[in-house]
Write an enzyme that holds these catalytic residues in place. Structure first.
Site, PDB file in Angstrom:
ATOM      1  N   GLY A  20       0.823  -1.195   0.000  1.00 40.01           N
ATOM      2  CA  GLY A  20       0.000   0.000   0.000  1.00 40.01           C
ATOM      3  C   GLY A  20       0.852   1.237   0.000  1.00 40.01           C
ATOM      4  N   GLY A  21       0.188   2.378   0.207  1.00 36.65           N
ATOM      5  CA  GLY A  21       0.910   3.640   0.145  1.00 36.65           C
ATOM      6  C   GLY A  21       1.952   3.789   1.251  1.00 36.65           C
ATOM      7  N   ASP A 141     -12.446   4.006   6.970  1.00 37.47           N
ATOM      8  CA  ASP A 141     -11.859   3.703   5.654  1.00 37.47           C
ATOM      9  C   ASP A 141     -12.396   2.360   5.152  1.00 37.47           C
ATOM     10  OD1 ASP A 141     -10.350   4.124   3.376  1.00 37.47           O
ATOM     11  OD2 ASP A 141      -8.526   3.241   4.223  1.00 37.47           O
TER      12      ASP A 141
END
Length: 740
Positions: A20-21, A141
């Site tokens: 992921g980021g 989220d």
């Protein structure tokens, strides 16, 4: 980090399974306990990031660990450990054997998930959110990538990286005030986008976005630009999911739209309420089924009635797209067929084959075969399709011997033989036979000849019967273009093709397009044939059906009533098409909650069908089934059970114990027993249905799985929870395998 890295002398990284980021997720082995785990590591940050930014990210990561570790629910990923090793923050979680919803959609080529899976996922996520919200935690989220469906059917929520503790609003504000994107645009609530305080109802909005996507294959605001997506969430009402997928249950469509309400107070108050609504909706769908609409009927003749206009003689009844199909008007048996074969002119698309020289069969032999061909047509009009098929196959063989395989008369008999195959349940065999006729007619007559177009249109109809709606759409579109070019837009055969195209659009899950096209065809047929012509009324019937699939039941009811009244005037009150329209009125009334009116209608319809067709005719029994369903809807379960048992007994004797209608009746018997609290007897009936469906349709067919779900529900009611759970898991595994 790399393969083989040992963290804190305990967790050995084996394989990277996600990125992921801000971090990576690895499959790892806990060397101390000898178990497989997942390890999430925060990426080391370079010198380009300032210390405050780094500090916020580290705090966010530690926060996820504390939040996740505090949760103990089967719908939330278990956290085993967290810490820091050589400057790398890590989180140790259970290793999940399954796929997240984003991956499920990708693997399914972004086609929606099966409806039972959508409902099951919704119910499980609602339960998990109810628990986390009661702990004072908002996820913030929620998205498909953060919801994992395990191979055993259980669903888990992951990644509480930006979760908010209810008692710690100020700290969360500092985290989100750094310019870090918190949340994902496709799934963010309007209040989250506006920077307002969020609570549990923001998670419910995000869940609505997730359910919308897995139910339809696309998110509610399917745009490429992130800003446009955010504005859509804030300002634009989403299209109802059923506009993209008509078979979604109405209750699920309503729940998703309620979750996507712009203002938090307009959404369900909490996840517990959401779970109750899902359970209630599923129970109504599972245990008080609507009467299935009869969409396929064999052609029938009605004669000797002064009320019938001349143009109704010889017509076939039922839904044009599923009953008579796209056949052209049958030839007059008395006229015989031409014994003369005139190939299409040379240069017409391809050179015509030179016919094989054969001895002249003589006019008597040709006339005799024409008479036998006419006899086959007459048997078909009487619904004696097996006998008709034998006649047409014999005539086709004899014509081929005398006239040749490509002679138009031979191909006409082959065409009729294929037609009888389609009407006796042999759709695959019929398709192969039609294909051979089509190939020969293209070769001999050309692609635009009326006979070629007729057989190609029949191929499209048969493809639809086989569930190959995309292939059918392609053929219908091609045939329609040719018909419009050769015959004109208003020719009856062109309009028939457009009607069938509209019907097929509905089966492709495009009820809005189907409705619009059906309205256009109905208007054209009214102009060309007259407003009361059977073909006009058949298309108006289709308009009503598509309205019902769009959940526009009031409009559907009005249209069905208009069709029924027009058919009664033109065809008479006892004509099968008139009775069919009245049946659909009953369904519409039931769907509108007007069960008292529906019950009265079905009582009259049962009497009329009994008089016109007999007490044991399948359509009479279908009307009685509808009567029983509405007795149940009115809470008259003892009467509903008695009616269901009587209908079931007759269907078993007339149709056979394994006929789909018989099994539906057994299920209705079980429904009545359940509502009366007689769960042990209900279990016997549910098992009978599920076992029969498994034998006939296979263990993973949707109807079989629905039957097993019924059985598991019954086991739950009997207090046999362990058996119910095991059965639910088996069903979930089969559904998961089917979806994969």
């Amino acid at each position: 980090m790399g393969d083989g890295t040992l963290i804190q002398g305990r967790y050995r990284l084996l394989e990277r399974i996600g990125r992921g980021g801000m971090g990576e997720v690895w499959r790892a082995r806990d060397e101390s306990l000898g178990r497989r785990v997942a390890v999430k590591c925060l990426k080391p940050l370079g010198t380009q990031h300032d210390h405050s930014f780094t500090r916020v990210l580290r705090e966010r990561f530690r926060r996820e660990a504390r939040v996740a570790a505090s949760l103990q629910h089967r719908g939330v990923t278990v956290v085993h450990d967290f810490g820091e090793s050589d400057g790398v923050l890590f989180l140790v979680m259970e290793l999940l054997d399954g796929r997240d919803l984003s991956r499920l959609l990708e693997d399914n080529r972004h086609h929606p998930l099966p409806v039972p899976d959508v409902v099951d996922i919704a119910e499980q996520v609602a339960s998990a959110l109810a628990y986390t919200h009661e702990q004072g935690i908002v996820h913030r989220d929620l998205k498909p990538a953060n919801i994992v469906r395990l191979t055993d059917g259980n669903v888990k929520i992951c990644d509480f990286g930006i979760a908010r503790l209810g008692h710690d609003v100020g700290f969360t504000a500092r985290l989100t005030g750094t310019g870090i994107a918190m949340g994902t645009p496709h799934y963010m609530s309007p209040e989250q986008i506006g920077g307002d305080d969020v609570d549990r109802r923001s998670d419910l909005y995000s869940l609505g976005c997730v359910l919308y996507e897995i139910a339809t294959g696309i998110p509610p605001f399917d745009l490429d630009d992130a800003w446009a997506i955010l504005v859509g969430h804030r300002d634009t009402e989403p299209e109802p999911p059923r506009t993209h997928r008509a078979e979604l249950p109405a209750y699920l469509d309503r729940i998703i739209l309620d979750l996507l309400a712009k203002r938090p107070e307009q959404r369900p108050d909490d996840a517990r309420e959401l779970g109750r609504r899902i359970t209630a909706g599923r129970a109504v769908t599972a245990y008080a089924p609507a009467v299935p609409a009869p969409r396929t009927r064999a052609p029938q003749l009605v004669g000797g009635r002064a009320v019938l206009p001349s143009w109704t003689h010889g017509m076939t009844t039922g839904h044009k797209a599923t009953g008579t199909g796209p056949r052209a008007t049958p030839p007059d048996p008395a006229a015989g067929l031409s014994g003369e074969w005139i190939p299409r002119p040379a240069g017409d698309e391809a050179a015509a084959p030179v016919p094989e020289e054969r001895p002249d069969p003589g006019p008597e032999a040709v006339a005799a075969l024409a008479a036998r061909h006419g006899a086959g047509l007459s048997l078909g009009r009487l619904g004696r399709w097996e006998e008709a098929g034998e006649v047409h196959r014999a005539v086709a063989d004899e014509r081929e011997r005398l006239l040749g395989p490509d002679h138009p008369d031979t191909l006409s008999s082959r065409y009729e033989a294929a037609f009888t195959l389609s009407r006796t349940g042999h759709a695959a065999d019929a398709l192969r036979a039609y294909k051979r006729v089509a190939e020969a007619r293209i070769r001999v007559l050309g692609t635009d000849h009326a006979d070629t177009l007729a057989v190609r249109q029949e191929m499209a109809y048969t493809l639809g019967r086989l569930g190959r709606y995309a292939d059918a759409h392609q053929v219908y579109t091609s045939v329609l273009a040719a018909r419009e070019r050769v015959m004109g837009a208003d020719h009856p055969d062109t309009l028939r093709c457009r009607h069938n195209l509209a019907f097929n659009l509905g089966r492709l899950g495009r009820p809005g397009d189907a409705h619009r096209l059906a309205r256009e065809v109905a208007a054209a047929r009214a102009r060309v044939l007259g407003p009361h012509h059977p073909d006009t009324l058949v298309t108006r019937y289709e308009v009503a059906y598509e309205l019902s699939r769009l959940d526009r039941w009031q409009e559907a009811l009005l249209t069905y009533r208009e069709v029924a009244e027009a058919r009664e005037r033109a065809l008479g009150p006892d004509h099968p098409d008139t009775l069919a329209a009245r049946y659909e009125i009953g369904i519409s009334l039931g769907r509108l909650g007007r069960s008292t009116e529906a019950l009265a209608l079905y009582e009259e319809l049962v009497a009329d069908r009994t008089r016109a067709q007999g007490p044991e005719h399948p359509e009479t029994l279908r009307a009685r089934h509808g009567l029983g369903v509405n007795l149940g809807r009115l809470g008259r379960w003892a009467q509903a059970l008695a009616e269901a048992r009587e209908v079931c007994a007759v269907r078993e004797r007339v149709l056979g114990p394994d006929h789909p209608d018989t099994l539906v009746s057994h299920r209705e018997v079980a429904v009545g027993l359940g509502w009366l609290g007689r769960w042990a007897e209900a279990l016997t009936e549910y098992r009978r249905v599920a076992t029969a469906r498994e034998r006939l349709l296979g263990p993973d067919h949707p109807d079989t799985l629905t039957g097993r779900d019924d059985e598991a529900h019954c086991l739950e009611q009997l207090g046999r929870g362990a058996e119910a759970v095991e059965l639910y898991r088996r069903v979930a595994a089969l559904r998961s395998a089917g979806a994969g």
